[in-house]
Write an enzyme that holds these catalytic residues in place. Sequence first.
Site, PDB file in Angstrom:
ATOM      1  N   CYS A 141      54.777  39.928  39.396  1.00 52.06           N
ATOM      2  CA  CYS A 141      56.308  39.174  39.607  1.00 52.06           C
ATOM      3  C   CYS A 141      57.178  39.652  38.184  1.00 52.06           C
ATOM      4  O   CYS A 141      56.498  40.440  37.558  1.00 52.06           O
ATOM      5  CB  CYS A 141      55.689  38.186  39.461  1.00 52.06           C
ATOM      6  SG  CYS A 141      54.944  37.246  41.076  1.00 52.06           S
ATOM      7  N   HIS A 171      49.384  38.945  36.967  1.00 52.05           N
ATOM      8  CA  HIS A 171      50.742  38.404  36.270  1.00 52.05           C
ATOM      9  C   HIS A 171      51.724  39.134  35.702  1.00 52.05           C
ATOM     10  O   HIS A 171      51.512  39.971  33.931  1.00 52.05           O
ATOM     11  CB  HIS A 171      49.699  37.026  35.967  1.00 52.05           C
ATOM     12  CG  HIS A 171      49.348  36.136  37.334  1.00 52.05           C
ATOM     13  ND1 HIS A 171      49.603  35.783  38.786  1.00 52.05           N
ATOM     14  CD2 HIS A 171      48.188  35.271  36.624  1.00 52.05           C
ATOM     15  CE1 HIS A 171      49.174  35.117  39.292  1.00 52.05           C
ATOM     16  NE2 HIS A 171      48.191  35.163  38.065  1.00 52.05           N
TER      17      HIS A 171
END
Length: 804
Positions: free
Chosen positions: A442, A393
Amino acid sequence: MEDKNLGVETLSDAALNRLGYMLDNLECGWKQLAKAVAEQPQFCYSDKELTDCSLKVLSPHGSPGRYLLALLADRGCTLAFLLQCLKKIEHREAVGFLTTHVMRQIDITLQPQSQRVPEGSPVVLSCRAVGHVELTYQWFKGKDEVPGGNGPELVLNPVSVAQQGPYICRVSSGDKYVFSNWAHVHRSGGTSAGSSSGYFPSSASRLYIIQQPRPQALMEGDTLYLECAAQANPPPQFQWYLNKQPMPNCTKSILKIPCITTADRGIYSCKVYNLYHEAWSDQVQVNIGPGSFSDVSWEAPKVGASNAGPRQMGDCCATDKVALLIGNMNYLHHRQLRAPMADVHELTNLLRQLDFKVVSLLDLNWQEMHSAVTEFLLLLDRGVYGLLYFAGHGYENYGNSFMVPIDAPASYTFKHCLWVQDMLQRMQERQTGLNVFLLDMCRKRNPNDESIPQPGPLRVTANIVFGYATCVDAEAFEVNKDDLSNGIFMSFLKKRLMEPEKVTVILDKVAEDMGRCEITRGRQALELRSNLSERRALTDSIQASACQVTASTRNLQWAIAHVIPESRCLQFECGVKVQLGFAAEFSNIMIIYTRILESPKDIVSCSAQLSDFPEGPEVDLKHSNQESLHEAGSLLLSMDDLLPLEQPRLFTRISALQRLKKELSFTVCLHYKYTNLDEELLEEQRISVGKPLVSKLNLHEPRLSHTSSSDLQMSSIMESSSFSESFRANLPDLSLSSIGSASTSWSYYQGSMESPTFSSVKNEPEETICPEFLESEEPPAIKSLPSASSQELPFKFSNLPNSL
């Protein structure tokens, strides 16, 4: 004076700081030591004193453990009592340091030499040693003590017939002692008339230093050369000092240190002495740039200057290649991922084929990620290619990228993450030849960041490459395939990585491949940012630098984190012989397997199982002692890598080795049955295999803080109107902070930007898992996953969810 009577105050500052650092922990630290020393009334401290001790942690360089040691020194605590209390609280690391490094054994550095001298000439026998604080000397002729021979030099002037023979010196420190080598003294003629024999000094001249050492301002990798010349009778001896501490084995008039590092900078001086006189040279400052002391002038190379001259395009090489790969999957407060394990394993095997030294780590928390980056920086040096890959992440705010550790809270901010631009800054301080960042994460905005850190000006080095798996304000996707999954980025990158092309050309091709694939078009697009001016490729050859010591040190530093225990055989009383074997899956994940080598004929069944593992590393008890690697949780290793298929064995997978605080120990339980007995019998052996793989680096421990060379400031930045403006504004303005520890405390200044209205929204800028994928056969368990064509990739996209 004996060691047991020496006080804590006799320890050097370096030793006290090291002990204090070891005591700065909650489980077994200064609080437990304070309780242990309170057995003696003079070491009972008030609540206020202990509170003052606790508050030291609030200071930038404060250490409660160091403060407690200072209190003990003030009240006359002896080393023996300190050692006793450390043993009582079972602080093995501190006990080992105190006994091994501080209260060290006596080491003779200068042995006496046999001599044959003319009649009437004097003889000087010398013996020098190092040890803890005070050393005493006693000379012997044969078995008899020499009267007055209680110094490091024994002078016979002149040598009489009775004084010929063997001599030896005993060096003592308390109840410890060692003997020197034997030295034989012979006369080549008879005794002169009127000469008297005895042990007394000869006439001696004064000692003069005729050449002083000079200050130096050098670069890392240079050779330090200092000289101190002197005249005296008897001939002078030399001992060099760095920051008022004697330098081991530096006992010549010339001090030469090849391949210096920043650890060698400081104040140098030389003590010159003989039996009768002693003198000190000037104290000189030696500075190692860049990042050296400000009180010595050191001229940094001008921008664009190169010591190596112009380099031809396509003729690049690296002094070494180092890669740090981090894959975070099992998040505590966020969606768990599947791709990072396969991606890191895939990239590890590809980079190793390109001669990279690879450190591959899974599931790191904040402290472990910071410590891993600090250790990674130690492997970098001038001309080294450095590559950092992260899968997990992440998010990006205003051109600043942040990697999220597995322990980040639900609504995390940049303070809970690792700042990629800061890593770039610190990598460039190492004067690397190439800096490559591959960020498979991301890049959605994080609404919880009301302000962000802003770096200062970036040094122009033209060696930076950023490869983002997706574009700004977009998500990165995984590929699901049974228990193994790849990220979209790695699925395409692995096909191009081995090509002998410039790094930016490789990434351009990957971007084109992703653009031609129907399922990725319009959903995920690779973004490349680079200022690379030379045709540098990951396939470039390695040309070792002239500084072989630096290269050897780097090899050793990397090897420390990749040592696995040697296979061993255990013999049990019942006659069964068991083999223990070990294999590394990642730098912080190890497989242990057991198999039966021999068993008596009257034993019909037996198996060796492992249990009782220490705290820290993770062992899934439900999946331990399994008959296959897959059942044990290892999806990437092949059984053929460890043992032939026909040999039965049991596998246990140990992960999170970076959290191992002590030696890895476990119990081997042998379960067996005899032919005529129904009852199963049990024998146990406790085994310790040291600290394998990355556990030696103690990534769970905070690194020492260092002051940054440029303060990081907070500024209020409005969201850029377009990507091109964001790119132009951020890439040239990235700054370089001084090489420091990952645990450096940054002081940020709050900007004037107003808090966004959605700041209370739960922060989850996460990757989207594609639940739909094509049915296919299970891939073979091989080290390098097969590279499929873009048309054959076993995945497809589901409808994208709404963005946060």
